[in-house]
Design a protein around this motif. Structure first.
Motif, mmCIF file in Angstrom:
data_model
loop_
_atom_site.group_PDB
_atom_site.id
_atom_site.type_symbol
_atom_site.label_atom_id
_atom_site.label_comp_id
_atom_site.label_asym_id
_atom_site.label_seq_id
_atom_site.Cartn_x
_atom_site.Cartn_y
_atom_site.Cartn_z
ATOM 1 N N GLY A 1 0.774 -1.238 0.000
ATOM 2 C CA GLY A 1 0.000 0.000 0.000
ATOM 3 C C GLY A 1 0.800 1.280 0.000
ATOM 4 N N VAL A 2 2.052 1.238 -0.438
ATOM 5 C CA VAL A 2 2.872 2.454 -0.489
ATOM 6 C C VAL A 2 3.139 2.816 -1.951
ATOM 7 N N PRO A 3 2.553 3.913 -2.466
ATOM 8 C CA PRO A 3 2.783 4.288 -3.866
ATOM 9 C C PRO A 3 4.153 4.934 -4.094
ATOM 10 N N TYR A 4 4.679 5.597 -3.050
ATOM 11 C CA TYR A 4 5.952 6.300 -3.219
ATOM 12 C C TYR A 4 6.735 6.235 -1.913
ATOM 13 N N TRP A 5 7.993 5.807 -2.011
ATOM 14 C CA TRP A 5 8.830 5.657 -0.826
ATOM 15 C C TRP A 5 9.702 6.895 -0.642
ATOM 16 N N SER A 6 9.794 7.329 0.610
ATOM 17 C CA SER A 6 10.665 8.452 0.969
ATOM 18 C C SER A 6 11.261 8.142 2.341
ATOM 19 N N PRO A 7 12.286 8.842 2.755
ATOM 20 C CA PRO A 7 12.851 8.601 4.091
ATOM 21 C C PRO A 7 11.814 8.703 5.206
ATOM 22 N N ARG A 8 10.876 9.664 5.070
ATOM 23 C CA ARG A 8 9.853 9.809 6.104
ATOM 24 C C ARG A 8 8.913 8.603 6.119
ATOM 25 N N VAL A 9 8.503 8.133 4.931
ATOM 26 C CA VAL A 9 7.616 6.969 4.847
ATOM 27 C C VAL A 9 8.300 5.741 5.432
ATOM 28 N N ILE A 10 9.567 5.562 5.087
ATOM 29 C CA ILE A 10 10.318 4.404 5.605
ATOM 30 C C ILE A 10 10.384 4.464 7.131
ATOM 31 N N LYS A 11 10.709 5.654 7.682
ATOM 32 C CA LYS A 11 10.813 5.799 9.137
ATOM 33 C C LYS A 11 9.477 5.507 9.814
ATOM 34 N N THR A 12 8.391 6.050 9.248
ATOM 35 C CA THR A 12 7.065 5.843 9.832
ATOM 36 C C THR A 12 6.663 4.369 9.783
ATOM 37 N N ARG A 13 6.912 3.748 8.644
ATOM 38 C CA ARG A 13 6.553 2.327 8.493
ATOM 39 C C ARG A 13 7.342 1.454 9.466
ATOM 40 N N LEU A 14 8.608 1.718 9.648
ATOM 41 C CA LEU A 14 9.415 0.925 10.576
ATOM 42 C C LEU A 14 8.949 1.121 12.012
ATOM 43 N N GLU A 15 8.572 2.344 12.364
ATOM 44 C CA GLU A 15 8.074 2.590 13.724
ATOM 45 C C GLU A 15 6.756 1.855 13.969
ATOM 46 N N ASN A 16 5.898 1.826 12.953
ATOM 47 C CA ASN A 16 4.604 1.148 13.102
ATOM 48 C C ASN A 16 4.761 -0.365 13.267
ATOM 49 N N LEU A 17 5.863 -0.910 12.760
ATOM 50 C CA LEU A 17 6.076 -2.354 12.881
ATOM 51 C C LEU A 17 6.249 -2.795 14.329
ATOM 52 N N ARG A 18 6.623 -1.854 15.189
ATOM 53 C CA ARG A 18 6.841 -2.213 16.594
ATOM 54 C C ARG A 18 5.524 -2.392 17.342
ATOM 55 N N LYS A 19 4.419 -2.067 16.679
ATOM 56 C CA LYS A 19 3.101 -2.324 17.230
ATOM 57 C C LYS A 19 2.572 -3.626 16.647
ATOM 58 N N ILE A 20 1.833 -4.353 17.424
ATOM 59 C CA ILE A 20 1.336 -5.652 16.958
ATOM 60 C C ILE A 20 0.347 -5.447 15.809
ATOM 61 N N SER A 21 0.496 -6.214 14.763
ATOM 62 C CA SER A 21 -0.347 -6.059 13.580
ATOM 63 C C SER A 21 -1.687 -6.761 13.761
ATOM 64 N N LYS A 22 -2.624 -6.392 12.924
ATOM 65 C CA LYS A 22 -3.950 -7.014 12.949
ATOM 66 C C LYS A 22 -3.850 -8.500 12.636
ATOM 67 N N GLU A 23 -2.973 -8.848 11.654
ATOM 68 C CA GLU A 23 -2.814 -10.259 11.274
ATOM 69 C C GLU A 23 -2.210 -11.072 12.410
ATOM 70 N N ALA A 24 -1.202 -10.488 13.077
ATOM 71 C CA ALA A 24 -0.581 -11.197 14.204
ATOM 72 C C ALA A 24 -1.571 -11.374 15.350
ATOM 73 N N THR A 25 -2.387 -10.346 15.595
ATOM 74 C CA THR A 25 -3.399 -10.441 16.648
ATOM 75 C C THR A 25 -4.377 -11.575 16.366
ATOM 76 N N ALA A 26 -4.852 -11.654 15.129
ATOM 77 C CA ALA A 26 -5.800 -12.716 14.763
ATOM 78 C C ALA A 26 -5.152 -14.091 14.917
ATOM 79 N N TYR A 27 -3.877 -14.193 14.540
ATOM 80 C CA TYR A 27 -3.184 -15.486 14.655
ATOM 81 C C TYR A 27 -3.034 -15.890 16.116
ATOM 82 N N TYR A 28 -2.621 -14.962 16.968
ATOM 83 C CA TYR A 28 -2.459 -15.284 18.382
ATOM 84 C C TYR A 28 -3.801 -15.659 19.010
#
Length: 677
Positions: A465-492
């Motif tokens: 879902g990312v149409p264009y990558w930039s340093p800010r987008v990369i930083k934001t996406r990496l920070e969001n990974l530290r939160k549990i994802s919807k898919e991981a929650t459903a699996y657990y």
């Protein structure tokens, strides 16, 4: 072959036949028809020990005791003893010339009265040839070829083997396919196994290759007596992908090693899945495996009774997807018969995710495996099982090679390769700036914690879902990974849902202790911690509450969300589970929300829950006696320290330490000690 010949030989008569066939082979110009037309042999208690002279001497002595009286016995021993070496050579020469024969070997299971052991034991009676079918018979050496009537079990067993020899001889030039057999195979194919195999994730380049050189795997593959390989690992470690790799590489390995068209192999597999109604029972597994066996080697139909096939077809026509006990028994017996009686065919069976089977089906599978392994005397069967737990936790009765993936350094390296491949491709293609590749890889490696599932889910949430990558987008996406994802929650939540009802309270207590402990608890410490409860007044009360087999039930009781490390400490299988249990994830489905509500605990309540348990524990009356002992020991230590400081001064005897005691505590301790005694 003008007219097939079948020989039935008892005891030393088998050696006479072996010598006759050797002569026929050596003098082919005169006896070619004998060696050409001899199709099969049934050996009954014939010794095949080779050139072991001592063995033949003992055997002759035993046989002389059984079959001959007094002076005749002595003369027989004198005549036979010098022939021991010659008889051993006959056995060795026969093995070299017997590859084309169909052989049944009957071996005795009972001792003759008065003898200390069997006349010809199993190890001596079996040739260990690929074209041999060993058959145990409940009789002694003398009575194994004597029958009281046509209805006796011994006679029926021998008759069945003889019929099979005759049918094999007659079918040798005849087709193996009939309308009944074709219909039977078609009825078994409910799912296409190759389609299911292709649906399993293909290993990333460079991953899984370590297993083919792993010592545990090669010991299982190359040593005939090692029949079962048990692959275990926590959820998400990559067991199913590894199974696909093993199936595909083993097929290629076997194709290269197969000596001739006469020799052969069957590779069959089954991927269990509790969410698929056609892949979660023992019946589903039997149906698929038998279909693969008969599709790959239709000549194996010769070992099956057409009346059984017709009975199965009749029942299947009524309800194809639901089996009764009779249908399951037909499939089970068919597989067992083929595995035991087939010649020149080796069977490699892979069963993935046995934890996905129903409990009853899993028990049935293990019982069937035990039966197969016990009957596989000449080592034609190899099995691979994958599970989330080790065999001990399943009470698996067979010896097996255990390969634990989560404790393997190679698995962690595979996860790194997987991440590298995922990140490198878009960076190489210019989709993501290459300058950020190292940062992204290091973040993924940290978050994955050696787990393929976590790495895969993280990549999906990072990249999609990312149409264009930039340093800010990369930083934001990496920070969001530290939160549990919807898919991981459903699996657990799906893992939590599978925790048995009678274990859910224990599971929540265990999660609370692991969350709140200042240091990792050992398995034993956690076992005692979750057993602490209201109403307990002593250590004995606590011990009585340790009624369940904690280690055997550990993985299932905690939903595979806790794991035992090599040092026996207990940790969560992934750090995101802590967030799941202590936060309030949003946008959950109603079922996941209900499941999580049963186990969730607020961080502010963790210390309070542990404090309650500690208060109960510290109030045990056992501690009254322990406090008195500690006080006495401490007093002696203080006196010794003062004596060293004062260098033996007599003033030490005038010091009264008892006045520093708390009178109330002393009284309480005394009463506590009285109750303990």
């Amino acid at each position: 072959m003008e007219r097939p010949m079948i020989f039935i030989c008892h005891s030393l008569g088998g050696i006479v036949l072996k010598k006759a066939l050797i002569i026929a082979n050596e003098k082919a110009d005169r006896y070619s028809s004998i060696s050409r037309d001899t199709f099969g042999v049934m050996f009954m208690g014939t010794p095949h020990r080779g050139s072991d002279v001592a063995f033949w001497g003992r055997l002759f002595g035993t046989m002389a005791d059984v079959f001959t009286p007094g002076s005749i016995r002595t003369q027989l021993l004198q005549d036979l003893q010098p022939k021991s070496s010659c008889l051993g050579d006959i056995c060795l020469q026969f093995v070299e010339r017997s590859q084309s024969l169909r052989i049944f070997t009957m071996y005795e299971r009972l001792k003759i009265k008065g003898l200390p052991g069997l006349v010809v034991d199993k190890d001596s009676a079996i040739l260990l040839l690929p074209n041999e079918t060993p058959v145990p018979i409940e009789a002694d050496h003398r009575s194994m070829c004597r029958f009281s009537s046509e209805k006796s079990e011994k006679f029926q067993l021998v008759l069945d083997c003889l019929r099979e020899l005759i049918e094999d001889a007659l079918e040798q030039q005849q087709p193996y396919t009939t309308s009944t057999r074709s219909a039977f195979v078609d009825s078994l194919k409910v799912l296409d196994p190759d389609v299911l195999l292709r649906q399993v994730s293909r290993p990333s380049p460079g991953t899984c290759a370590w297993v083919t050189t792993n010592g545990l795997f090669t010991n299982w593959r190359d040593i005939a007596t090692n029949k079962v390989l048990w692959v275990s690992g926590i959820p998400g470690v990559g067991k199913t992908t590894l199974m696909r790799y093993l199936i595909e590489t083993q097929r290629r390995w076997l194709q290269k090693r197969t000596a001739s068209k006469e020799d052969g192999f069957v590779v069959a597999f089954f991927f269990c899945n509790s969410n698929d109604p056609l892949r979660k029972t023992h019946f589903d597994l039997l149906r698929s495996v038998l279909h693969q066996i008969l599709s790959q080697r239709n000549e194996l139909f010769r070992y099956l009774d057409d009346s059984d096939l017709e009975q199965y077809l009749s029942r299947a026509s009524e309800d194809q997807d639901n089996a009764d006990e009779a249908s399951v028994e037909i499939l089970r017996n068919s597989i067992s018969t083929i595995l035991q009686r087939s010649k020149n065919v080796n069977f490699w069976v892979f069963i993935d995710a046995v934890y996905e089977l129903t409990t009853h089906s899993r028990d049935e599978l293990f019982n069937h495996i035990t039966e197969i392994v016990e009957r596989d005397i000449i080592h034609k069967v190899k099995l691979v099982l994958s599970d989330r737990v080790i065999p001990y936790s399943r009470r698996f009765k067979n010896n097996c090679i255990e390969l634990e993936m989560h404790s393997s350094s190679e698995t962690g390296e595979d996860v790194h390769r997987f991440i590298n491949t995922k990140v490198e491709d878009p960076c190489t293609d210019g989709v993501i700036p290459w300058q950020h590749q190292t940062e992204i890889e290091e973040t993924f490696i940290e978050l994955a914690e050696g787990n393929f599932l976590q790495a895969s889910l993280a990549w999906k949430n990072f990249y999609s879902g990312v149409p264009y990558w930039s340093p800010r987008v990369i930083k934001t996406r990496l920070e969001n990974l530290r939160k549990i994802s919807k898919e991981a929650t459903a699996y657990y939540c799906s893992l939590l849902e599978r925790i048995p009802e009678d274990s859910k309270d224990v599971a929540k207590q265990g999660f609370t202790w692991v969350l709140g402990s200042r240091k990792p608890l050992s398995v034993s410490e956690l076992q005692h911690a979750v057993a602490i409860g209201a109403g307990q007044r002593s250590w004995a009360d606590l011990v009585e509450s340790l009624g369940f087999n904690f280690e055997v039930q550990f993985d299932q009781a905690f939903g595979y969300l806790l794991r035992v490390e090599p040092d026996r400490s207990v940790r969560f299988t992934h750090s995101t589970i802590k967030e799941l249990l202590t936060s309030a994830p949003r946008n959950l489905s109603p079922s996941d929300s209900n499941t999580l509500a049963r186990f969730a605990i607020r961080e502010s309540d963790i210390d309070a829950e542990l404090a309650k348990a500690c208060i109960i524990f510290l109030s045990f009356r056992d501690f009254g006696r322990l406090r008195n002992i500690a006080q006495q020991v401490l007093t002696e230590e203080i006196k010794e320290a003062l004596a060293r400081a004062l260098k033996g001064s007599k003033k030490l005897g005038n010091i009264d330490l008892s006045r520093y005691d708390d009178g109330n505590d002393s009284q309480g301790n005394s009463e506590g000690e009285g109750r303990s005694s």
